[in-house]
Design a protein around this motif. Sequence first.
Motif, short mmCIF file in Angstrom:
data_model
loop_
_atom_site.label_atom_id
_atom_site.label_comp_id
_atom_site.label_asym_id
_atom_site.label_seq_id
_atom_site.Cartn_x
_atom_site.Cartn_y
_atom_site.Cartn_z
N SER A 231 2.64 -9.27 7.12
CA SER A 231 3.18 -9.73 5.94
C SER A 231 2.84 -8.66 4.57
O SER A 231 3.83 -8.28 3.98
CB SER A 231 3.04 -10.98 5.26
OG SER A 231 1.56 -11.02 5.39
N GLY A 232 1.76 -7.99 5.01
CA GLY A 232 1.36 -6.79 4.01
C GLY A 232 2.50 -5.61 4.39
O GLY A 232 2.96 -5.25 2.96
N ILE A 313 0.30 -0.81 -1.47
CA ILE A 313 0.31 -1.73 -0.28
C ILE A 313 0.32 -1.27 1.19
O ILE A 313 -0.17 -1.80 1.86
CB ILE A 313 1.46 -2.78 -0.64
CG1 ILE A 313 1.20 -3.46 -2.05
CG2 ILE A 313 1.69 -3.74 0.25
CD1 ILE A 313 2.74 -4.06 -2.42
N ARG A 316 -3.21 0.28 1.97
CA ARG A 316 -4.23 -0.79 2.04
C ARG A 316 -3.97 -1.61 3.37
O ARG A 316 -5.01 -2.24 3.94
CB ARG A 316 -4.24 -1.78 0.98
CG ARG A 316 -4.69 -1.02 -0.39
CD ARG A 316 -5.19 -2.11 -1.44
NE ARG A 316 -6.14 -2.94 -0.90
CZ ARG A 316 -6.63 -3.86 -1.72
NH1 ARG A 316 -6.22 -3.95 -3.04
NH2 ARG A 316 -7.56 -4.70 -1.34
N THR A 317 -2.77 -1.71 3.64
CA THR A 317 -2.46 -2.67 4.94
C THR A 317 -2.39 -1.70 6.47
O THR A 317 -2.23 -2.49 7.60
CB THR A 317 -0.96 -3.41 5.03
OG1 THR A 317 0.06 -2.38 4.67
CG2 THR A 317 -1.07 -4.47 3.75
#
Length: 323
Positions: A231-232, A313, A316-317
């Motif tokens: 999802s990230g 995002i 970070r993912t």
Amino acid sequence: MANHAMTGLKKGQSLSKAPTPADIFFDKSFRGLTYAFTWATVLLLAYIVYRIGGKALPAISEYGTSFLTSTTWDVNSAKFGILPEIWGTLYSSILALIIGGFFGITIAIFLTQDFLSHKIELILKNIVELLAAIPSVVYGLWGIYVLIPLIRPVADYLHESFGWFPLFSTSLSGPGMFPAALVLSIMILPTVAAISQDALRSIPHKTKEAAFGMGTTRWEAILRVILPTASGGIFGALVLGFGRALGETMALAMLVGNANQISMSLFAPANTLAALLALNFPEAGKHETSVLMYAACVLLFITLLVNIAGAAIISRTGVGVKK
């Protein structure tokens, strides 16, 4: 001795050796070039902001925040406001994100979860990637001569039957928000699909095996395990697709209708910041140029904010890192 034979090394040959002066020079040069290009990019962005902001300062001083809340754009009386353009930019981009995001994620699922043979998967992947290579003006022409006549009967039916509903309160007489959003959704689809595929492929295969081991069906594993795990990265793909939609110019200028109004109707003409800039700059005087630069600063701020959020995002993912 056997180990040396297996690795193809001769007796007494070391597995590694000290770097030569040429290796050291190449490494330092490459690192220096990397830093140089990185800082050049930052400086270029700062220079662009400085130049645009400098030319926008007279308009910023004169109109202030009322420029963002006014709905009037009248060159003759020197009254300017971009609230309808901000509305049109966000409305068209959100609609495109909903449509393009859904199909982009769906395509990513079918291309990564063994639904198709390898040959068909490769063909579809190349087709999706080729969509990104089509010029914006071609999308605009296709929208005018193919898409609008195609959807007009449906739009007229929805207006006649459900005209009381705000989304269908007007008919589609020509260019409008919905055909612009449809074309825009096709334009952002490759971005969403490509990054979503990376996010789905980065999930360890053991995760899927564990889901099947718990007795889930294929779709239960995809919807309850695979998609939540990715999802990230998928959200990052949607944010980057949204940023791509915000800055689109030519196709929107040709299809959105260029009407300075705020309407919830999908079939009403509207306007966007990028279209406003493209259509007004050729004939702009000195004062109007400053006003348009102010609008450009607003668009630049919105686009940069969205793209920075998407990049953060994704970083970070860890999208794109194979595990």
